[in-house]
Scaffold this motif. Structure first.
Motif, PDB file in Angstrom:
ATOM      1  N   TRP A  45      30.457  21.582  56.715  1.00  0.00           N
ATOM      2  CA  TRP A  45      29.667  21.733  57.928  1.00  0.00           C
ATOM      3  C   TRP A  45      30.774  22.033  58.977  1.00  0.00           C
ATOM      4  N   VAL A  93      23.978  27.631  61.591  1.00  0.00           N
ATOM      5  CA  VAL A  93      24.567  27.147  60.486  1.00  0.00           C
ATOM      6  C   VAL A  93      23.449  26.526  59.567  1.00  0.00           C
ATOM      7  N   ILE A 122      21.758  22.779  57.976  1.00  0.00           N
ATOM      8  CA  ILE A 122      22.524  21.740  58.608  1.00  0.00           C
ATOM      9  C   ILE A 122      21.109  20.783  59.422  1.00  0.00           C
ATOM     10  N   LEU A 125      24.529  18.019  62.572  1.00  0.00           N
ATOM     11  CA  LEU A 125      25.138  18.832  63.407  1.00  0.00           C
ATOM     12  C   LEU A 125      25.845  18.126  64.651  1.00  0.00           C
ATOM     13  N   THR A 177      28.698  16.169  63.334  1.00  0.00           N
ATOM     14  CA  THR A 177      30.026  17.299  63.357  1.00  0.00           C
ATOM     15  C   THR A 177      30.450  17.503  64.605  1.00  0.00           C
TER      16      THR A 177
END
Length: 122
Positions: A26, A48, A51, A56, A59
């Motif tokens: 990720w 992305v 995800i 997210l 991350t």
């Protein structure tokens, strides 16, 4: 200083922890998505694929904490938040790009090796 000396175990653990974090799938995908410029949360989520919102968010917080991205809140209703790579994040994106180039250049050879191995080692 003896250049042949092994680094302290704590140094190895620190490097290992950082490599684990920046090598996370990720993290790599978020860094790649932000290479060309700032994106808002939903734009990142679209870039992305696969995800979750929670992953997210996690991350992005980790990357912000590590100094790889910066988060900017624009005063509006509702507030607009965008994320962009810092110089440190851009340096990581270059390394990721080089790794991706290497993988693309060697994919066929790796697949051939896997097929040969699987044939020889049933």
């Amino acid at each position: 200083m003896d250049v042949t000396a092994r680094p302290a175990a704590a140094d190895c653990r620190a490097v290992s922890e950082i490599l684990s974090r920046v090598g996370d799938k990720w993290t790599i995908q978020v860094v790649v998505a932000l290479r060309l410029g700032a994106l808002r949360f939903n734009g990142l989520k679209r870039q992305v694929g696969g995800i979750s919102q929670q992953m997210l968010t996690r991350t992005l917080k980790t990357l912000e904490r590590d100094g790889m991205i910066e988060r900017t809140v624009h005063p509006s209703t509702p507030p607009q938040v965008e994320y962009r790579l810092t110089p440190l994040g851009h340096s990581l994106s270059e390394t990721v790009r080089q790794l991706a180039d290497w993988a693309a250049a060697h994919t066929e050879n790796i697949w051939e090796n896997r097929l040969r191995y699987d044939t020889d080692h049933p």
